[in-house]
Scaffold this motif. Sequence first.
Motif, mmCIF file in Angstrom:
data_model
loop_
_atom_site.group_PDB
_atom_site.id
_atom_site.type_symbol
_atom_site.label_atom_id
_atom_site.label_comp_id
_atom_site.label_asym_id
_atom_site.label_seq_id
_atom_site.Cartn_x
_atom_site.Cartn_y
_atom_site.Cartn_z
ATOM 1 N N ASP A 117 6.511 -2.481 0.661
ATOM 2 C CA ASP A 117 6.139 -1.194 0.060
ATOM 3 C C ASP A 117 6.132 -1.301 -1.470
ATOM 4 O OD1 ASP A 117 5.851 -0.001 2.517
ATOM 5 O OD2 ASP A 117 7.891 0.832 2.549
ATOM 6 N N ASP A 118 7.124 -1.979 -2.022
ATOM 7 C CA ASP A 118 7.173 -2.157 -3.474
ATOM 8 C C ASP A 118 5.976 -2.961 -3.967
ATOM 9 O OD1 ASP A 118 9.510 -0.742 -3.566
ATOM 10 O OD2 ASP A 118 10.805 -2.516 -3.592
ATOM 11 N N LEU A 119 5.588 -3.986 -3.197
ATOM 12 C CA LEU A 119 4.435 -4.795 -3.586
ATOM 13 C C LEU A 119 3.148 -3.985 -3.515
ATOM 14 C CD1 LEU A 119 5.322 -8.193 -1.896
ATOM 15 C CD2 LEU A 119 5.083 -7.780 -4.343
ATOM 16 N N ASN A 120 3.045 -3.091 -2.519
ATOM 17 C CA ASN A 120 1.886 -2.197 -2.459
ATOM 18 C C ASN A 120 1.810 -1.327 -3.698
ATOM 19 O OD1 ASN A 120 0.406 -2.765 -0.129
ATOM 20 N ND2 ASN A 120 1.813 -1.642 1.179
ATOM 21 N N ASP A 121 2.964 -0.843 -4.147
ATOM 22 C CA ASP A 121 2.984 -0.052 -5.375
ATOM 23 C C ASP A 121 2.501 -0.878 -6.563
ATOM 24 O OD1 ASP A 121 3.968 2.089 -3.976
ATOM 25 O OD2 ASP A 121 6.071 1.722 -4.491
ATOM 26 N N ASP A 122 2.926 -2.152 -6.612
ATOM 27 C CA ASP A 122 2.493 -3.019 -7.714
ATOM 28 C C ASP A 122 0.983 -3.227 -7.691
ATOM 29 O OD1 ASP A 122 5.084 -3.276 -8.543
ATOM 30 O OD2 ASP A 122 5.426 -5.198 -7.529
ATOM 31 N N VAL A 123 0.420 -3.418 -6.493
ATOM 32 C CA VAL A 123 -1.026 -3.620 -6.369
ATOM 33 C C VAL A 123 -1.769 -2.379 -6.851
ATOM 34 C CG1 VAL A 123 -2.926 -3.946 -4.747
ATOM 35 C CG2 VAL A 123 -0.843 -5.313 -4.523
ATOM 36 N N ILE A 124 -1.294 -1.202 -6.442
ATOM 37 C CA ILE A 124 -1.969 0.051 -6.819
ATOM 38 C C ILE A 124 -1.844 0.300 -8.318
ATOM 39 C CG2 ILE A 124 -1.893 2.556 -6.537
ATOM 40 C CD1 ILE A 124 -1.071 2.028 -3.609
ATOM 41 N N GLU A 125 -0.657 0.041 -8.869
ATOM 42 C CA GLU A 125 -0.463 0.267 -10.298
ATOM 43 C C GLU A 125 -1.333 -0.656 -11.147
ATOM 44 O OE1 GLU A 125 3.666 -0.181 -11.020
ATOM 45 O OE2 GLU A 125 4.239 1.666 -9.971
ATOM 46 N N GLY A 126 -1.733 -1.786 -10.599
ATOM 47 C CA GLY A 126 -2.562 -2.711 -11.345
ATOM 48 C C GLY A 126 -4.041 -2.599 -11.046
ATOM 49 N N ARG A 133 -11.135 -5.512 0.373
ATOM 50 C CA ARG A 133 -9.934 -6.242 -0.038
ATOM 51 C C ARG A 133 -8.734 -5.304 -0.154
ATOM 52 N NH1 ARG A 133 -8.884 -11.165 -2.486
ATOM 53 N NH2 ARG A 133 -11.107 -11.670 -2.515
ATOM 54 N N LEU A 134 -8.996 -4.044 -0.506
ATOM 55 C CA LEU A 134 -7.916 -3.071 -0.687
ATOM 56 C C LEU A 134 -7.531 -2.360 0.608
ATOM 57 C CD1 LEU A 134 -9.016 -1.424 -4.055
ATOM 58 C CD2 LEU A 134 -6.904 -2.717 -3.685
ATOM 59 N N GLN A 135 -8.217 -2.641 1.707
ATOM 60 C CA GLN A 135 -7.964 -1.904 2.952
ATOM 61 C C GLN A 135 -6.497 -1.879 3.363
ATOM 62 O OE1 GLN A 135 -10.856 -3.652 5.687
ATOM 63 N NE2 GLN A 135 -11.897 -1.695 5.875
ATOM 64 N N PRO A 136 -5.784 -3.026 3.433
ATOM 65 C CA PRO A 136 -4.380 -2.961 3.856
ATOM 66 C C PRO A 136 -3.513 -2.134 2.911
ATOM 67 C CG PRO A 136 -5.209 -5.223 3.948
ATOM 68 C CD PRO A 136 -6.226 -4.415 3.203
ATOM 69 N N VAL A 141 3.917 -11.530 -13.254
ATOM 70 C CA VAL A 141 2.669 -12.280 -13.106
ATOM 71 C C VAL A 141 1.448 -11.387 -13.278
ATOM 72 C CG1 VAL A 141 3.674 -14.036 -11.629
ATOM 73 C CG2 VAL A 141 2.701 -11.989 -10.591
ATOM 74 N N GLY A 142 1.660 -10.163 -13.721
ATOM 75 C CA GLY A 142 0.532 -9.267 -13.926
ATOM 76 C C GLY A 142 0.022 -8.677 -12.609
ATOM 77 N N VAL A 143 -1.283 -8.523 -12.524
ATOM 78 C CA VAL A 143 -1.900 -7.889 -11.368
ATOM 79 C C VAL A 143 -1.827 -8.843 -10.166
ATOM 80 C CG1 VAL A 143 -4.024 -6.916 -10.433
ATOM 81 C CG2 VAL A 143 -3.423 -6.533 -12.827
ATOM 82 N N ILE A 144 -1.338 -8.320 -9.043
ATOM 83 C CA ILE A 144 -1.244 -9.093 -7.804
ATOM 84 C C ILE A 144 -2.352 -8.638 -6.867
ATOM 85 C CG2 ILE A 144 0.191 -9.667 -5.816
ATOM 86 C CD1 ILE A 144 2.619 -9.103 -7.526
ATOM 87 N N ARG A 145 -3.105 -9.587 -6.324
ATOM 88 C CA ARG A 145 -4.173 -9.245 -5.388
ATOM 89 C C ARG A 145 -3.577 -8.857 -4.035
ATOM 90 N NH1 ARG A 145 -9.234 -12.937 -6.786
ATOM 91 N NH2 ARG A 145 -9.677 -12.595 -4.597
ATOM 92 N N PRO A 146 -4.238 -7.925 -3.318
ATOM 93 C CA PRO A 146 -3.649 -7.396 -2.080
ATOM 94 C C PRO A 146 -3.369 -8.457 -1.023
ATOM 95 C CG PRO A 146 -5.474 -6.017 -2.814
ATOM 96 C CD PRO A 146 -5.483 -7.220 -3.684
#
Length: 491
Positions: free
Chosen positions: A382-391, A451-454, A292-297
Amino acid sequence: MAEDDKNPAREVITDYAQSHFRYFRTADGTVYAQKNGHPVARPIRSQGTSGSHRQELMVGLFDDGHGVFNGTALKEALDLIEALAMKQDVQHVYIRVAPGFDGATWLDLGRHDGQSIRIHPTGWDIVTPDPAEVCWRRTQLTGELPLPAKDTDGKGIDLLLRLCNFATAATESLAIAWLIGCLGPSVPVPAPFLTGPQGAGKSTGGRMLVRIIEGMSGDLRRAPKDEENLTAAVAAGWVTALDNLSYLSPDLSDAMCCIVTGAETVKRALYTDGDVVRARYRRPLLMTGIDVGVIRPDLAERLLPLRLERPTVRRTEAELWAEYEEILPVVLGSLLDLTVKVRAAEADIPTDLRMADFAHLCAQLDAATGFGSLEAYRTSLDDLNDDVIEGDLLAQTVLQHAAALAPGSEERMTSTEWLQCLTHLYSGDDCRSLPKGWPTTGKVLSDRLKRLQPTLAARGVLIDSGRTKEGRYLEMTIPPNAPPHEQEPLI
């Protein structure tokens, strides 16, 4: 019979209705009709194709020998009944899942006879609920479930997992935890996102999970084009399943957050100037897609990634669904048995995860079965956090700046100074062009960092804001026990 002894048609209808139906109102003022002794309630103003009270009233009058009445008489009678019902006590109506008395919960089987499942602390039973305890609301999306099998010895869970293509045992445990969460009327559950390579059976697996709760008529849908249609579909059913998502717009992402944790929409009532219609909803949500591309935090904290793999042996659709329909009563019975067992298990409530109710459910599932679903849930986040950062290039730049700071250090600047610092770090000495969406003002940067705090906190970078006499500031803190950052330079 003398003319004076004849009752007007509206009085005949009103007397019949009050003797055969119970009328009440909900908190939003909608008046419902409930046939005596039956748990299903219908709004008296509904003209929907799933069956309206007007239709069942006309059929009842005809079958009992009162004749056929014209529309004017029915309208006048229903107007009076609606006015009288406004004096009755407020009662809730529920779709599919409802709370009951003495800690019990209910599952609507969608049957014409009203039989439902009562899940209580010592087991579950197939009974017709007392209308004073539960009032069911039915719509076009309310499918019929089979009567669940008793004494399955848990084999239904194994039969289900054998048909699905989940990549790991940890993924299987998260899927089971989500299904148990769907049977709770007050527990928000994260949205499973079934992902995997093309041909992994994501849509089929999604349908299998949904149909355990919604029956064989339950299916996946394309995401509506606007929020109003999405809200209408969500409010009319229990599980909302969206298929083959390839992009999540900011509006759709925000709407999904509201679906998972609950929200209310208010819009103007039709044919009125000042009246409004309220729709409250909090529903289980399921999605499928390759990427789904970039995922918002904020959405990432509400997702539950379930990865599937391509099967080695292919089966026809007819063969697969014939087997699924055959085992569905056993699957449902095993799920109910496991739900009772999990709810009775004692486990500590994790306090570090946003979806604490679901995390607690995972801990209870682990205590009851030893699955290890809570650890799997942490790993998925943790994997989803990586996805957010990579995008997000801004998040990557912040982490690169934090990598140069020592544990226990703090750095405070205005948002404008932070923008200059991070922009220079990204651009480098070669002054490369900034990417689309890069903050252009200190205010925009401040909002993005909030928005990126967590996500940043999960990597050991704390962002806070405040105000002094000199003005507002943003502060970056690296906790003393934070792990060392190994952020690679931006390319």
